[in-house]
Enzyme design. Structure first.
Site, PDB file in Angstrom:
ATOM      1  N   THR A 271       0.827  -1.201   0.000  1.00  0.00           N
ATOM      2  CA  THR A 271       0.000   0.000   0.000  1.00  0.00           C
ATOM      3  C   THR A 271       0.870   1.264   0.000  1.00  0.00           C
ATOM      4  O   THR A 271       0.670   2.165  -0.818  1.00  0.00           O
ATOM      5  CB  THR A 271      -0.894   0.000   1.257  1.00  0.00           C
ATOM      6  OG1 THR A 271      -0.092  -0.400   2.377  1.00  0.00           O
ATOM      7  CG2 THR A 271      -2.058  -0.938   1.127  1.00  0.00           C
ATOM      8  N   PHE A 402      -8.422   4.620   2.929  1.00  0.00           N
ATOM      9  CA  PHE A 402      -8.009   3.926   4.151  1.00  0.00           C
ATOM     10  C   PHE A 402      -9.147   3.090   4.743  1.00  0.00           C
ATOM     11  O   PHE A 402      -9.071   2.664   5.899  1.00  0.00           O
ATOM     12  CB  PHE A 402      -7.487   4.936   5.180  1.00  0.00           C
ATOM     13  CG  PHE A 402      -6.146   5.527   4.801  1.00  0.00           C
ATOM     14  CD1 PHE A 402      -4.982   4.773   4.877  1.00  0.00           C
ATOM     15  CD2 PHE A 402      -6.050   6.834   4.345  1.00  0.00           C
ATOM     16  CE1 PHE A 402      -3.743   5.301   4.518  1.00  0.00           C
ATOM     17  CE2 PHE A 402      -4.812   7.372   3.986  1.00  0.00           C
ATOM     18  CZ  PHE A 402      -3.655   6.604   4.067  1.00  0.00           C
ATOM     19  N   CYS A 409      -8.045   1.692   8.307  1.00  0.00           N
ATOM     20  CA  CYS A 409      -6.609   1.423   8.471  1.00  0.00           C
ATOM     21  C   CYS A 409      -6.076   1.940   9.800  1.00  0.00           C
ATOM     22  O   CYS A 409      -6.138   3.135  10.077  1.00  0.00           O
ATOM     23  CB  CYS A 409      -5.868   2.096   7.328  1.00  0.00           C
ATOM     24  SG  CYS A 409      -4.108   1.792   7.376  1.00  0.00           S
TER      25      CYS A 409
HETATM   26  C1  HEM Z   1      -6.723  -1.725   6.992  1.00  0.00           C
HETATM   27  C2  HEM Z   1      -5.312   1.054   3.269  1.00  0.00           C
HETATM   28  C3  HEM Z   1      -0.883   1.475   5.238  1.00  0.00           C
HETATM   29  C4  HEM Z   1      -2.138  -1.729   8.649  1.00  0.00           C
HETATM   30  C5  HEM Z   1      -6.701  -1.015   5.826  1.00  0.00           C
HETATM   31  C6  HEM Z   1      -7.840  -0.860   4.945  1.00  0.00           C
HETATM   32  C7  HEM Z   1      -7.452  -0.100   3.895  1.00  0.00           C
HETATM   33  C8  HEM Z   1      -6.055   0.257   4.112  1.00  0.00           C
HETATM   34  C9  HEM Z   1      -8.292   0.311   2.697  1.00  0.00           C
HETATM   35  C10 HEM Z   1      -9.222  -1.499   5.141  1.00  0.00           C
HETATM   36  C11 HEM Z   1      -9.279  -2.822   4.422  1.00  0.00           C
HETATM   37  C12 HEM Z   1     -10.635  -3.489   4.416  1.00  0.00           C
HETATM   38  O1  HEM Z   1     -11.648  -2.859   4.657  1.00  0.00           O
HETATM   39  O2  HEM Z   1     -10.659  -4.695   4.127  1.00  0.00           O
HETATM   40  C13 HEM Z   1      -3.997   1.416   3.504  1.00  0.00           C
HETATM   41  C14 HEM Z   1      -3.245   2.329   2.666  1.00  0.00           C
HETATM   42  C15 HEM Z   1      -1.999   2.455   3.229  1.00  0.00           C
HETATM   43  C16 HEM Z   1      -1.972   1.613   4.406  1.00  0.00           C
HETATM   44  C17 HEM Z   1      -3.765   2.998   1.404  1.00  0.00           C
HETATM   45  C18 HEM Z   1      -0.821   3.268   2.780  1.00  0.00           C
HETATM   46  C19 HEM Z   1      -0.885   4.267   1.951  1.00  0.00           C
HETATM   47  C20 HEM Z   1      -0.836   0.647   6.348  1.00  0.00           C
HETATM   48  C21 HEM Z   1       0.314   0.473   7.208  1.00  0.00           C
HETATM   49  C22 HEM Z   1      -0.035  -0.463   8.154  1.00  0.00           C
HETATM   50  C23 HEM Z   1      -1.415  -0.829   7.903  1.00  0.00           C
HETATM   51  C24 HEM Z   1       1.641   1.188   7.041  1.00  0.00           C
HETATM   52  C25 HEM Z   1       0.755  -1.019   9.307  1.00  0.00           C
HETATM   53  C26 HEM Z   1       1.775  -0.423   9.858  1.00  0.00           C
HETATM   54  C27 HEM Z   1      -3.488  -1.990   8.490  1.00  0.00           C
HETATM   55  C28 HEM Z   1      -4.232  -2.897   9.343  1.00  0.00           C
HETATM   56  C29 HEM Z   1      -5.558  -2.891   8.878  1.00  0.00           C
HETATM   57  C30 HEM Z   1      -5.586  -1.980   7.739  1.00  0.00           C
HETATM   58  C31 HEM Z   1      -3.669  -3.695  10.514  1.00  0.00           C
HETATM   59  C32 HEM Z   1      -6.733  -3.663   9.455  1.00  0.00           C
HETATM   60  C33 HEM Z   1      -7.442  -2.800  10.460  1.00  0.00           C
HETATM   61  C34 HEM Z   1      -8.611  -3.532  11.146  1.00  0.00           C
HETATM   62  O3  HEM Z   1      -9.433  -4.129  10.470  1.00  0.00           O
HETATM   63  O4  HEM Z   1      -8.649  -3.460  12.361  1.00  0.00           O
HETATM   64  N1  HEM Z   1      -5.631  -0.314   5.295  1.00  0.00           N
HETATM   65  N2  HEM Z   1      -3.196   1.007   4.531  1.00  0.00           N
HETATM   66  N3  HEM Z   1      -1.862  -0.145   6.792  1.00  0.00           N
HETATM   67  N4  HEM Z   1      -4.325  -1.456   7.547  1.00  0.00           N
HETATM   68 FE1  HEM Z   1      -3.778  -0.132   6.119  1.00  0.00          FE
END
Ligand code: HEM
Length: 465
Positions: A271, A402, A409
């Site tokens: 991502t 996000f 996220c």
């Molecule tokens: C969840 C985007 C960076 C950890 C998500 C989701 C999106 C997303 C769209 C929701 C997914 C869903 O609904 O199925 C992004 C984008 C990023 C990014 C665009 C960077 C530009 C990161 C980073 C980390 C991270 C750097 C960890 C250090 C997580 C985690 C979830 C999540 C653990 C699950 C949250 C939950 O359901 O409790 N992210 N992410 N992400 N992201 Fe990110």
């Protein structure tokens, strides 16, 4: 029942619409179908039905968590083979394990904790800058590969004080190799024809060996940290070891820590790498935006070391990142499902409880009803703080890179700080251009999207070493 049928492309017996989806480019296929069938349509893949929505009005309705929840769709279900109920892949009904990890980790991912990771982020960003400086202006840079190295090394260092040293070896670290194959195969498995298991036994052996490799590295890091006793480090691993759930007083067990360590690497690397790659593609394609972003970096940071305090002053660079995430969201679709039988659009369309709804951000982020006739154009000005706040007020849920609500996220502040730092450091030190001036954007799809075959060249700016 709804008052209208949801349009559906004609399919074949048994296979349904499988042949309408290019396995190498599923999102672009869904997008083409949306152009043909409209903002809502239904698909059938080997008997499993799902609905695709791609305008702001419908997405806004489905983002209501009183009526809909995140759906762990077929690709994410496969990722569960490696990380089980880690934050990203936990089912809605696994509230107990998800909730505990979420509450323990929320403060560890808060802006204050992320600030303490600045030096480690700076360390890896400097490695990238050094590499590109040494490559010189005539060497093509494979942009997504190097941003992936950057994102992975930054996550491993900040999350668990582990160095992959991706900039110092031609070969990828075994963990990184294993994770790449694991993610690719998880996507493949989600689209498998229903053949006997033995047909797939070779790929399955490799798949489970890759999972074992990832877990062994992560377990090893965890064991070493526990043997070390107390640690001064304020990284995510330490937060998981020390943290107590404010609601139950319980701590996370070892399996859950490993699930989440691997989850951060998976969720955060492609991502962040995708966002940075698209940002540089967009800037080179739009010289005026490029000039403004670089000018801002020069005004705020000068030629000296970049400090964490300076990052929040980079308003135009932040707008470049937001606009990049709008026109090319690295996660191009998220999945939700109704908690009970539902209708959408004022009773028009019926969706049964539990059926998957794919929120196609790839198209919804270009909704002309929200972003106007020039919605497809890259214009960072529309994402400057004031305009961004107005957008979120007037059109809730129109910018969703996000994700949504409680399942949005958790790594957003982490990704934001890292991306601002990297943008600033690179614009401060280099001038960039396309390696091939006739390059046309191609999108590569895995679980995320990235620019494919994108190479640029980096010329050190005058007076800088
Ligand atoms: C969840 C985007 C960076 C950890 C998500 C989701 C999106 C997303 C769209 C929701 C997914 C869903 O609904 O199925 C992004 C984008 C990023 C990014 C665009 C960077 C530009 C990161 C980073 C980390 C991270 C750097 C960890 C250090 C997580 C985690 C979830 C999540 C653990 C699950 C949250 C939950 O359901 O409790 N992210 N992410 N992400 N992201 Fe990110």
């Amino acid at each position: 029942m709804g008052s209208e049928e949801i349009p559906m492309p004609p399919g074949l017996p048994i296979m349904g619409n499988v042949r309408d989806i290019d396995p190498a480019a599923p999102v672009q296929s869904l997008n083409r179908l949306a152009e043909q069938y409209g903002d809502i349509y239904r698909m059938n893949v080997y008997g499993t039905r799902f609905t695709v929505i791609s305008n702001n009005q419908l997405i806004n309705e489905v983002c209501n968590e009183k009526r809909f929840s995140k759906n762990v769709n077929s690709a994410l279900r496969q990722v569960r083979n490696g990380v089980h109920d880690g934050l990203f892949t936990a089912f809605h009904e696994e509230e107990a394990s998800w909730g505990k990890a979420h509450r323990i980790l929320t403060s560890a991912f808060g802006p204050l904790s992320i600030r303490t990771m600045y030096d480690d982020m700076h360390d890896i960003a400097s490695q990238l800058t050094m590499k590109w400086a040494r490559m010189g202006p005539s060497e093509p840079i494979h942009v997504t590969d190097d941003f992936t190295r950057l994102a992975l090394d930054t996550l491993a260092l900040c999350a668990m004080d582990y160095r992959f040293n991706s900039f110092y070896s031609a070969e990828m670290h075994p963990f990184v190799e294993a994770m790449g194959s694991f993610l690719y195969e998880s996507g493949q498995r989600s689209r498998r024809a229903p053949l006997p298991a033995y047909w797939y036994r070779k790929v399955d052996e490799k798949y489970f060996a890759d999972i074992a490799t990832m877990r062994a590295v992560s377990d090893g890091v965890l064991k070493a940290r526990k043997e070390q006793g107390t640690s001064e480090r304020k990284d995510l691993l330490q937060a998981m070891l020390n943290g107590k759930d404010p609601r139950t007083g319980e701590k996370l067990d070892d399996a859950s820590i490993t699930n989440n360590l691997i989850t951060f690497l998976i969720a955060g690397h492609e991502t962040t790498s995708g966002m940075l790659s698209f940002a540089f593609y967009n800037l080179i394609r739009h010289p005026e935006a490029y000039r403004k972003a670089q000018q801002e970096v020069d005004d705020v940071c000068g030629t000296g070391p970049i400090s964490v305090e300076q990052l929040s002053k980079l308003k135009y660079v932040a707008a470049v990142l937001r606009e990049t995430l709008r026109v090319s969201s690295p996660i191009p679709a998220i999945a939700m499902t109704p908690l009970k039988d539902e209708t959408l659009a004022g009773g028009k369309y019926f969706i049964p409880a539990g059926q998957n709804i794919s929120l196609l951000l790839y198209r919804a982020h270009l909704d002309p009803a929200v972003f106007g006739d020039d919605a497809k154009e890259f214009k960072p000005e529309r994402m400057l703080d004031e305009n961004f706040e107005r957008l979120n007020r007037e059109f809730p849920n129109s910018w969703k890179p996000f994700g949504n609500g409680a399942r949005a996220c958790i790594g957003r502040p982490f990704a934001w700080q890292e991306a601002l730092l990297v943008m600033a450091m690179l614009l401060q030190n280099f001038n960039f251009r396309f390696d091939d001036p006739s390059y046309q954007l191609h999108i590569k799809e895995t679980l995320t999207i990235k620019p494919d075959g994108f190479y640029m060249r980096a010329q050190l700016r005058d007076g800088l070493t």
